[in-house]
Design an enzyme around this catalytic site. Structure first.
Site, PDB file in Angstrom:
ATOM      1  N   THR A  13       0.672   0.171 -10.274  1.00 34.91           N
ATOM      2  CA  THR A  13      -0.206   0.387  -9.116  1.00 34.91           C
ATOM      3  C   THR A  13       0.681   0.420  -7.884  1.00 34.91           C
ATOM      4  O   THR A  13       1.292  -0.581  -7.516  1.00 34.91           O
ATOM      5  CB  THR A  13      -1.257  -0.720  -8.998  1.00 34.91           C
ATOM      6  OG1 THR A  13      -2.063  -0.713 -10.175  1.00 34.91           O
ATOM      7  CG2 THR A  13      -2.143  -0.497  -7.783  1.00 34.91           C
ATOM      8  N   LYS A  19      -7.117   4.107  -8.321  1.00 35.92           N
ATOM      9  CA  LYS A  19      -6.862   2.688  -8.602  1.00 35.92           C
ATOM     10  C   LYS A  19      -7.240   1.829  -7.402  1.00 35.92           C
ATOM     11  O   LYS A  19      -7.710   0.700  -7.557  1.00 35.92           O
ATOM     12  CB  LYS A  19      -5.388   2.476  -8.966  1.00 35.92           C
ATOM     13  CG  LYS A  19      -5.032   1.030  -9.350  1.00 35.92           C
ATOM     14  CD  LYS A  19      -5.820   0.528 -10.568  1.00 35.92           C
ATOM     15  CE  LYS A  19      -5.552  -0.939 -10.870  1.00 35.92           C
ATOM     16  NZ  LYS A  19      -4.217  -1.205 -11.417  1.00 35.92           N
ATOM     17  N   LYS A  62      -0.792  -7.537  -3.567  1.00 38.36           N
ATOM     18  CA  LYS A  62      -0.080  -6.287  -3.293  1.00 38.36           C
ATOM     19  C   LYS A  62      -1.033  -5.105  -3.326  1.00 38.36           C
ATOM     20  O   LYS A  62      -1.029  -4.250  -2.433  1.00 38.36           O
ATOM     21  CB  LYS A  62       1.045  -6.111  -4.313  1.00 38.36           C
ATOM     22  CG  LYS A  62       1.789  -4.784  -4.230  1.00 38.36           C
ATOM     23  CD  LYS A  62       1.308  -3.765  -5.268  1.00 38.36           C
ATOM     24  CE  LYS A  62       1.587  -4.223  -6.685  1.00 38.36           C
ATOM     25  NZ  LYS A  62       1.193  -3.201  -7.694  1.00 38.36           N
TER      26      LYS A  62
END
Length: 288
Positions: A97, A172, A240
Protein backbone atom coordinates in the site's frame (compact mmCIF):
# COMPACT_ATOMS: atom_id res chain seq x y z
CA UNK A 1 6.13 -17.39 -19.73
CA UNK A 2 8.18 -19.47 -17.31
CA UNK A 3 7.20 -20.18 -13.73
CA UNK A 4 9.94 -18.20 -11.97
CA UNK A 5 8.85 -15.40 -9.64
CA UNK A 6 11.02 -13.05 -7.61
CA UNK A 7 9.41 -11.98 -4.34
CA UNK A 8 10.60 -9.05 -2.21
CA UNK A 9 9.15 -8.63 1.28
CA UNK A 10 8.26 -11.54 3.54
CA UNK A 11 6.46 -9.86 6.43
CA UNK A 12 3.16 -10.85 8.03
CA UNK A 13 1.36 -11.07 4.69
CA UNK A 14 4.23 -11.51 2.23
CA UNK A 15 5.47 -14.76 3.70
CA UNK A 16 2.11 -16.49 3.24
CA UNK A 17 1.73 -15.08 -0.26
CA UNK A 18 5.15 -16.39 -1.29
CA UNK A 19 4.42 -19.80 0.22
CA UNK A 20 1.13 -20.02 -1.68
CA UNK A 21 3.00 -19.35 -4.92
CA UNK A 22 5.42 -22.16 -4.10
CA UNK A 23 2.51 -24.50 -3.37
CA UNK A 24 1.04 -23.58 -6.75
CA UNK A 25 4.21 -24.78 -8.48
CA UNK A 26 6.09 -21.54 -9.07
CA UNK A 27 9.85 -21.37 -8.52
CA UNK A 28 10.19 -18.51 -6.05
CA UNK A 29 13.31 -16.60 -5.08
CA UNK A 30 13.07 -14.14 -2.20
CA UNK A 31 14.84 -11.10 -0.87
CA UNK A 32 14.22 -9.16 2.30
CA UNK A 33 16.45 -6.77 4.22
CA UNK A 34 16.19 -9.02 7.29
CA UNK A 35 17.11 -12.55 6.13
CA UNK A 36 15.62 -14.13 9.25
CA UNK A 37 12.16 -13.03 8.08
CA UNK A 38 12.56 -15.18 4.97
CA UNK A 39 13.44 -18.35 6.89
CA UNK A 40 9.95 -19.87 6.77
CA UNK A 41 9.62 -19.16 3.04
CA UNK A 42 13.03 -20.69 2.31
CA UNK A 43 12.09 -23.76 4.33
CA UNK A 44 8.98 -24.01 2.13
CA UNK A 45 11.17 -24.18 -0.97
CA UNK A 46 12.18 -20.66 -1.97
CA UNK A 47 15.75 -19.72 -2.83
CA UNK A 48 17.52 -16.71 -1.33
CA UNK A 49 18.69 -13.73 -3.40
CA UNK A 50 21.26 -11.19 -2.22
CA UNK A 51 19.57 -8.02 -3.53
CA UNK A 52 16.63 -6.59 -5.48
CA UNK A 53 19.02 -6.39 -8.45
CA UNK A 54 19.60 -10.16 -8.32
CA UNK A 55 15.86 -10.76 -8.10
CA UNK A 56 15.27 -8.52 -11.13
CA UNK A 57 17.99 -10.11 -13.27
CA UNK A 58 16.83 -13.68 -12.73
CA UNK A 59 13.03 -13.51 -12.90
CA UNK A 60 10.58 -12.24 -15.49
CA UNK A 61 7.94 -11.62 -12.83
CA UNK A 62 8.79 -9.65 -9.69
CA UNK A 63 6.36 -9.09 -6.81
CA UNK A 64 7.01 -6.65 -3.98
CA UNK A 65 5.17 -6.07 -0.72
CA UNK A 66 7.29 -3.92 1.57
CA UNK A 67 6.58 -1.42 4.34
CA UNK A 68 6.46 2.22 3.27
CA UNK A 69 6.51 4.32 0.10
CA UNK A 70 10.19 5.15 0.66
CA UNK A 71 10.90 1.39 0.72
CA UNK A 72 9.03 1.00 -2.56
CA UNK A 73 11.00 3.86 -4.08
CA UNK A 74 14.31 2.33 -3.02
CA UNK A 75 13.39 -1.16 -4.22
CA UNK A 76 12.28 0.06 -7.65
CA UNK A 77 14.24 3.22 -8.39
CA UNK A 78 17.40 2.89 -6.26
CA UNK A 79 20.83 2.00 -7.65
CA UNK A 80 20.25 -1.67 -6.82
CA UNK A 81 16.58 -1.32 -7.68
CA UNK A 82 14.43 -3.49 -9.86
CA UNK A 83 13.97 -1.13 -12.80
CA UNK A 84 17.72 -0.65 -13.27
CA UNK A 85 18.33 -4.39 -13.59
CA UNK A 86 15.18 -6.05 -14.96
CA UNK A 87 15.13 -7.16 -18.58
CA UNK A 88 12.71 -5.72 -21.10
CA UNK A 89 9.48 -7.70 -20.97
CA UNK A 90 9.62 -8.24 -17.20
CA UNK A 91 6.39 -7.82 -15.23
CA UNK A 92 6.72 -5.97 -11.91
CA UNK A 93 3.85 -5.98 -9.42
CA UNK A 94 3.93 -3.78 -6.34
CA UNK A 95 1.44 -5.07 -3.77
CA UNK A 96 2.52 -2.63 -1.06
CA UNK A 97 0.00 0.00 0.00
CA UNK A 98 1.78 3.08 -1.29
CA UNK A 99 1.01 6.43 -2.91
CA UNK A 100 -0.80 6.71 -6.25
CA UNK A 101 1.79 9.23 -7.47
CA UNK A 102 4.66 6.81 -6.82
CA UNK A 103 2.79 4.03 -8.63
CA UNK A 104 2.44 6.35 -11.62
CA UNK A 105 6.13 7.28 -11.49
CA UNK A 106 7.19 3.62 -11.40
CA UNK A 107 4.85 2.85 -14.30
CA UNK A 108 6.34 5.63 -16.41
CA UNK A 109 9.94 4.61 -15.66
CA UNK A 110 9.13 0.97 -16.33
CA UNK A 111 7.44 1.81 -19.61
CA UNK A 112 10.58 3.61 -20.82
CA UNK A 113 12.48 0.35 -20.31
CA UNK A 114 9.93 -1.98 -21.86
CA UNK A 115 8.88 -3.29 -18.44
CA UNK A 116 5.25 -3.88 -17.48
CA UNK A 117 4.28 -2.34 -14.12
CA UNK A 118 1.16 -2.94 -12.04
CA UNK A 119 0.18 -1.43 -8.68
CA UNK A 120 -1.83 -4.13 -6.92
CA UNK A 121 -2.32 -3.49 -3.19
CA UNK A 122 -4.23 -6.09 -1.23
CA UNK A 123 -6.72 -6.35 1.61
CA UNK A 124 -7.49 -9.27 3.88
CA UNK A 125 -4.73 -9.26 6.48
CA UNK A 126 -2.78 -12.28 7.65
CA UNK A 127 -5.81 -14.57 7.40
CA UNK A 128 -6.58 -13.57 3.82
CA UNK A 129 -2.93 -14.00 2.84
CA UNK A 130 -2.69 -17.41 4.51
CA UNK A 131 -5.91 -18.71 2.96
CA UNK A 132 -5.33 -17.11 -0.48
CA UNK A 133 -8.52 -15.08 -0.10
CA UNK A 134 -7.08 -11.60 -0.56
CA UNK A 135 -8.89 -8.81 -2.33
CA UNK A 136 -6.53 -7.48 -4.99
CA UNK A 137 -7.08 -4.06 -6.56
CA UNK A 138 -5.02 -3.48 -9.68
CA UNK A 139 -3.88 -0.43 -11.63
CA UNK A 140 -1.77 -0.26 -14.78
CA UNK A 141 -2.03 -1.59 -18.32
CA UNK A 142 -5.04 -3.89 -18.72
CA UNK A 143 -3.12 -6.26 -20.98
CA UNK A 144 -0.48 -6.71 -18.28
CA UNK A 145 -3.24 -7.33 -15.76
CA UNK A 146 -4.70 -10.11 -17.91
CA UNK A 147 -1.25 -11.68 -18.32
CA UNK A 148 -0.70 -11.70 -14.57
CA UNK A 149 -4.20 -12.81 -13.61
CA UNK A 150 -3.21 -16.49 -13.11
CA UNK A 151 -0.69 -15.34 -10.50
CA UNK A 152 -3.22 -13.09 -8.79
CA UNK A 153 -5.64 -16.03 -8.66
CA UNK A 154 -3.12 -17.98 -6.57
CA UNK A 155 -3.10 -15.17 -4.00
CA UNK A 156 -6.68 -13.98 -3.83
CA UNK A 157 -10.30 -14.38 -4.83
CA UNK A 158 -11.64 -10.86 -5.33
CA UNK A 159 -9.42 -9.56 -8.13
CA UNK A 160 -10.52 -6.41 -9.95
CA UNK A 161 -8.79 -4.29 -12.58
CA UNK A 162 -9.45 -0.69 -11.51
CA UNK A 163 -7.90 1.39 -14.28
CA UNK A 164 -4.60 3.06 -15.24
CA UNK A 165 -1.49 3.29 -13.08
CA UNK A 166 -2.27 4.51 -9.57
CA UNK A 167 -5.86 3.25 -9.66
CA UNK A 168 -5.03 0.26 -7.48
CA UNK A 169 -3.57 2.54 -4.83
CA UNK A 170 -6.53 4.94 -4.98
CA UNK A 171 -8.87 1.96 -4.51
CA UNK A 172 -6.85 0.81 -1.51
CA UNK A 173 -7.32 4.25 0.01
CA UNK A 174 -11.09 3.77 -0.32
CA UNK A 175 -10.66 0.44 1.45
CA UNK A 176 -8.63 1.94 4.30
CA UNK A 177 -11.04 4.85 4.75
CA UNK A 178 -13.91 2.38 5.15
CA UNK A 179 -11.92 0.28 7.62
CA UNK A 180 -10.82 3.28 9.69
CA UNK A 181 -14.33 4.25 10.77
CA UNK A 182 -15.44 0.62 10.98
CA UNK A 183 -12.68 -0.10 13.50
CA UNK A 184 -13.95 2.74 15.68
CA UNK A 185 -17.43 1.22 15.66
CA UNK A 186 -16.24 -2.34 16.32
CA UNK A 187 -13.96 -1.27 19.18
CA UNK A 188 -16.64 0.89 20.79
CA UNK A 189 -19.28 -1.84 20.46
CA UNK A 190 -17.07 -4.47 22.10
CA UNK A 191 -16.03 -2.01 24.82
CA UNK A 192 -19.66 -1.18 25.51
CA UNK A 193 -20.55 -4.88 25.72
CA UNK A 194 -17.78 -5.50 28.24
CA UNK A 195 -18.43 -2.46 30.41
CA UNK A 196 -22.18 -3.05 30.52
CA UNK A 197 -21.66 -6.51 31.98
CA UNK A 198 -22.77 -8.45 28.91
CA UNK A 199 -20.98 -11.56 27.64
CA UNK A 200 -19.01 -10.15 24.68
CA UNK A 201 -18.95 -13.56 22.97
CA UNK A 202 -22.75 -13.73 22.95
CA UNK A 203 -23.04 -10.12 21.83
CA UNK A 204 -20.65 -10.79 18.96
CA UNK A 205 -22.57 -13.92 17.99
CA UNK A 206 -25.73 -11.84 17.69
CA UNK A 207 -24.62 -8.59 16.09
CA UNK A 208 -22.16 -10.09 13.59
CA UNK A 209 -25.11 -11.79 11.85
CA UNK A 210 -27.22 -8.64 11.57
CA UNK A 211 -26.96 -5.24 9.92
CA UNK A 212 -23.78 -4.47 11.90
CA UNK A 213 -21.94 -7.38 10.29
CA UNK A 214 -18.53 -6.69 8.71
CA UNK A 215 -15.19 -8.36 8.08
CA UNK A 216 -13.65 -6.43 10.98
CA UNK A 217 -16.43 -7.44 13.37
CA UNK A 218 -16.21 -11.13 12.43
CA UNK A 219 -12.41 -11.40 12.30
CA UNK A 220 -10.99 -8.77 14.65
CA UNK A 221 -13.61 -8.44 17.40
CA UNK A 222 -12.93 -12.04 18.55
CA UNK A 223 -9.26 -11.15 18.90
CA UNK A 224 -10.19 -8.06 20.92
CA UNK A 225 -12.23 -9.94 23.49
CA UNK A 226 -9.60 -12.69 23.72
CA UNK A 227 -6.88 -10.05 24.33
CA UNK A 228 -5.07 -11.24 21.22
CA UNK A 229 -3.33 -8.18 19.85
CA UNK A 230 -0.78 -9.93 17.62
CA UNK A 231 -0.57 -8.22 14.24
CA UNK A 232 -2.53 -9.41 11.27
CA UNK A 233 -1.83 -5.86 10.15
CA UNK A 234 0.46 -3.53 12.10
CA UNK A 235 -0.85 -0.31 13.63
CA UNK A 236 2.22 1.50 12.29
CA UNK A 237 1.34 0.45 8.74
CA UNK A 238 -2.31 1.42 9.18
CA UNK A 239 -1.19 4.87 10.34
CA UNK A 240 0.94 5.09 7.19
CA UNK A 241 -2.07 4.18 5.05
CA UNK A 242 -4.36 6.65 6.78
CA UNK A 243 -1.76 9.40 6.34
CA UNK A 244 -1.65 8.72 2.60
CA UNK A 245 -5.46 8.71 2.42
CA UNK A 246 -5.72 12.01 4.31
CA UNK A 247 -3.15 13.62 2.01
CA UNK A 248 -4.91 12.36 -1.11
CA UNK A 249 -8.31 13.52 0.22
CA UNK A 250 -6.88 16.96 0.94
CA UNK A 251 -5.68 17.22 -2.68
CA UNK A 252 -9.30 16.63 -3.73
CA UNK A 253 -10.70 19.08 -1.13
CA UNK A 254 -12.56 16.14 0.42
CA UNK A 255 -13.42 16.23 4.13
CA UNK A 256 -12.92 12.86 5.89
CA UNK A 257 -13.70 13.41 9.61
CA UNK A 258 -14.09 9.70 10.39
CA UNK A 259 -10.67 8.95 8.91
CA UNK A 260 -9.11 11.89 10.76
CA UNK A 261 -10.48 10.79 14.13
CA UNK A 262 -9.41 7.20 13.61
CA UNK A 263 -5.84 8.27 12.81
CA UNK A 264 -5.75 10.48 15.90
CA UNK A 265 -6.69 7.52 18.14
CA UNK A 266 -4.20 5.20 16.48
CA UNK A 267 -1.51 7.86 16.87
CA UNK A 268 -2.26 7.87 20.61
CA UNK A 269 -1.89 4.09 20.73
CA UNK A 270 1.41 4.28 18.84
CA UNK A 271 2.67 6.85 21.36
CA UNK A 272 1.88 4.29 24.07
CA UNK A 273 4.13 1.71 22.42
CA UNK A 274 1.46 -0.16 20.45
CA UNK A 275 2.80 0.56 16.95
CA UNK A 276 3.72 -3.11 16.41
CA UNK A 277 0.40 -4.43 17.67
CA UNK A 278 -2.44 -5.43 15.37
CA UNK A 279 -5.09 -2.87 14.47
CA UNK A 280 -7.53 -4.62 16.83
CA UNK A 281 -5.50 -3.12 19.70
CA UNK A 282 -7.67 0.00 19.25
CA UNK A 283 -9.86 -1.80 21.80
CA UNK A 284 -7.23 -0.97 24.45
CA UNK A 285 -7.85 2.76 23.97
CA UNK A 286 -11.24 2.44 25.69
CA UNK A 287 -9.78 0.92 28.86
CA UNK A 288 -7.14 3.55 29.67
Amino acid sequence: MNNRIGFIGTGVMGRSMAINLIKAGYEVSVYTRTPEKAKVVIEAGATWAQSPAEIAKNNNVVITIVGYPNDVEEVYLGEQGILHHALSGTYVIDMTTSTPSLAQEIFEEADKRGIYSLDAPVSGGDIGARDARLSIMVGGDEGAFEAMKPIFEVLGQNIVYQGPAGSGQHTKMCNQIAIASTMLGVSEAMSYATKSGLDPEKVLQTISQGAAGSWSLSNLAPRMIQSDFEPGFFIKHFIKDMTIALEEAEKMSLQTPGLKLSKELYDILASRGEENSGTQALYKYYFK
